[in-house]
Design a protein around this motif. Sequence first.
Motif, PDB file in Angstrom:
ATOM      1  N   ASP A  95       0.829  -1.207   0.000  1.00  0.00           N
ATOM      2  CA  ASP A  95       0.000   0.000   0.000  1.00  0.00           C
ATOM      3  C   ASP A  95       0.864   1.258   0.000  1.00  0.00           C
ATOM      4  OD1 ASP A  95      -2.267  -1.531  -0.005  1.00  0.00           O
ATOM      5  OD2 ASP A  95      -2.601  -1.416   2.165  1.00  0.00           O
ATOM      6  N   TRP A  96       1.979   1.203   0.737  1.00  0.00           N
ATOM      7  CA  TRP A  96       2.897   2.339   0.759  1.00  0.00           C
ATOM      8  C   TRP A  96       3.465   2.604  -0.634  1.00  0.00           C
ATOM      9  CZ3 TRP A  96       8.176   2.161  -0.410  1.00  0.00           C
ATOM     10  CH2 TRP A  96       8.893   3.322  -0.152  1.00  0.00           C
ATOM     11  N   MET A  97       3.798   1.533  -1.359  1.00  0.00           N
ATOM     12  CA  MET A  97       4.306   1.683  -2.722  1.00  0.00           C
ATOM     13  C   MET A  97       3.273   2.344  -3.625  1.00  0.00           C
ATOM     14  SD  MET A  97       6.368  -1.838  -3.532  1.00  0.00           S
ATOM     15  CE  MET A  97       6.581  -1.327  -5.228  1.00  0.00           C
ATOM     16  N   ARG A  98       2.014   1.975  -3.429  1.00  0.00           N
ATOM     17  CA  ARG A  98       0.954   2.525  -4.282  1.00  0.00           C
ATOM     18  C   ARG A  98       0.696   4.001  -3.975  1.00  0.00           C
ATOM     19  NH1 ARG A  98      -3.413   0.530  -7.147  1.00  0.00           N
ATOM     20  NH2 ARG A  98      -2.941  -1.603  -6.541  1.00  0.00           N
ATOM     21  N   ASP A  99       0.740   4.372  -2.697  1.00  0.00           N
ATOM     22  CA  ASP A  99       0.366   5.723  -2.289  1.00  0.00           C
ATOM     23  C   ASP A  99       1.509   6.727  -2.382  1.00  0.00           C
ATOM     24  OD1 ASP A  99      -2.131   4.714  -1.733  1.00  0.00           O
ATOM     25  OD2 ASP A  99      -1.694   4.368   0.397  1.00  0.00           O
ATOM     26  N   LYS A 100       2.760   6.264  -2.267  1.00  0.00           N
ATOM     27  CA  LYS A 100       3.889   7.185  -2.230  1.00  0.00           C
ATOM     28  C   LYS A 100       4.481   7.359  -3.632  1.00  0.00           C
ATOM     29  CE  LYS A 100       8.360   7.870   0.037  1.00  0.00           C
ATOM     30  NZ  LYS A 100       8.015   9.221   0.538  1.00  0.00           N
ATOM     31  N   PRO A 101       4.718   8.599  -4.058  1.00  0.00           N
ATOM     32  CA  PRO A 101       5.371   8.810  -5.362  1.00  0.00           C
ATOM     33  C   PRO A 101       6.770   8.183  -5.370  1.00  0.00           C
ATOM     34  CG  PRO A 101       4.434  10.860  -4.520  1.00  0.00           C
ATOM     35  CD  PRO A 101       4.395   9.872  -3.394  1.00  0.00           C
ATOM     36  N   LEU A 102       7.048   7.368  -6.351  1.00  0.00           N
ATOM     37  CA  LEU A 102       8.331   6.673  -6.419  1.00  0.00           C
ATOM     38  C   LEU A 102       9.001   6.914  -7.763  1.00  0.00           C
ATOM     39  CD1 LEU A 102       7.281   3.168  -5.005  1.00  0.00           C
ATOM     40  CD2 LEU A 102       8.389   4.997  -3.741  1.00  0.00           C
ATOM     41  N   SER A 103      10.318   7.014  -7.735  1.00  0.00           N
ATOM     42  CA  SER A 103      11.066   7.045  -8.986  1.00  0.00           C
ATOM     43  C   SER A 103      11.124   5.628  -9.532  1.00  0.00           C
ATOM     44  CB  SER A 103      12.479   7.568  -8.752  1.00  0.00           C
ATOM     45  OG  SER A 103      13.227   6.637  -7.976  1.00  0.00           O
ATOM     46  N   SER A 104      11.441   5.474 -10.807  1.00  0.00           N
ATOM     47  CA  SER A 104      11.513   4.139 -11.404  1.00  0.00           C
ATOM     48  C   SER A 104      12.577   3.296 -10.713  1.00  0.00           C
ATOM     49  CB  SER A 104      11.811   4.247 -12.905  1.00  0.00           C
ATOM     50  OG  SER A 104      13.031   4.938 -13.114  1.00  0.00           O
ATOM     51  N   ARG A 105      13.677   3.939 -10.282  1.00  0.00           N
ATOM     52  CA  ARG A 105      14.754   3.215  -9.611  1.00  0.00           C
ATOM     53  C   ARG A 105      14.280   2.648  -8.266  1.00  0.00           C
ATOM     54  NH1 ARG A 105      20.422   3.556  -9.918  1.00  0.00           N
ATOM     55  NH2 ARG A 105      21.514   3.092  -7.987  1.00  0.00           N
TER      56      ARG A 105
END
Length: 230
Positions: free
Chosen positions: A13-23
Motif C-alpha cells: 500500500d505504501w508503494m501505491r500511495d507514495k510517489p516513487l522514482s523508477s529506480r
Amino acid sequence: KHFSDVSLKDFSDWMRDKPLSSRTRDMCFRLLRTTYGVAGARGLYDVNPVIAAKSNQVLWTQVMSWTTPKAHPAMRRALADDDKQKICEVVKHWPDSRAVWAGINVWEGLRPDKFNAFDFEDFRPRFLFVRPELHKSALYRDAGQPTPTALHPAAVDLLKWYAPLHTEGARFDDVNGFVDATGNPLKGPFLRRPLRRNNMRRQWTLILKSAGVEYASPYSARINSINEML
C-alpha cells in the motif's frame, strides 16, 4: 519477521500511495519478489503476487504507471569529455578559486565533501592519495594505508592553476607535487576555508550553467568515473 510490525500488505500500500522514482520502484519490486518467494517456500503463500502481476499485461501496465517522473531526469547522465573541458575552463575564471573542486570532480569522481578534508600532502605527482579515515568503507578505513587515485591530466592542469592562487609563489610540479616559493612541500588544508554542502551544490549548478552544460548531479561524476574504470 524482517518487517517488524509492517506487513507485506502495508508495504504494498505504501508503494501505491507514495510517489516513487523508477529506480526506487524497481528496488521495491525486487524486495517484494524475494520476500514473497521466501514466504512461499515456507508454505505461507501459494502464489508470488509479483510474478503473477508481471504475467498479466494489463495489471503490470497499471503497476508501472505508479512511477513519478524525476525532477531532474538527466541527473545521472554521462558527462562527455567536451562538457568536462568546458567546466574546467569556467572554473579557471571563477571568482572563488575554491571552485577548483568542481573541475577536479568531473575527472576523478570523488564525493564533493571530501575536498574539505584533503590536505596538500594528499596530492602527489600523478596521484591523489585518499587517507583511510576519509573512506566510508570499513574495508579501506581498517587497511591503514592511503588509497591512490590516478589524476587525470586535466585535473593536474587545474592543480597547477590553483597552487599560486592559494599561496603566493606556490606551484604544483611533476616531481614534488605542491611546493612553496622556496621549493619546500606545501602543507595545510587544500581549500583555504571549508565549503558547506549547500554552497558546493549551488556552486556546481552555477558552474554548469555558465559552461552551457545540461544539469547533472555532482554524484553523477562519481558514477561516470566508476563506469569508465569498469
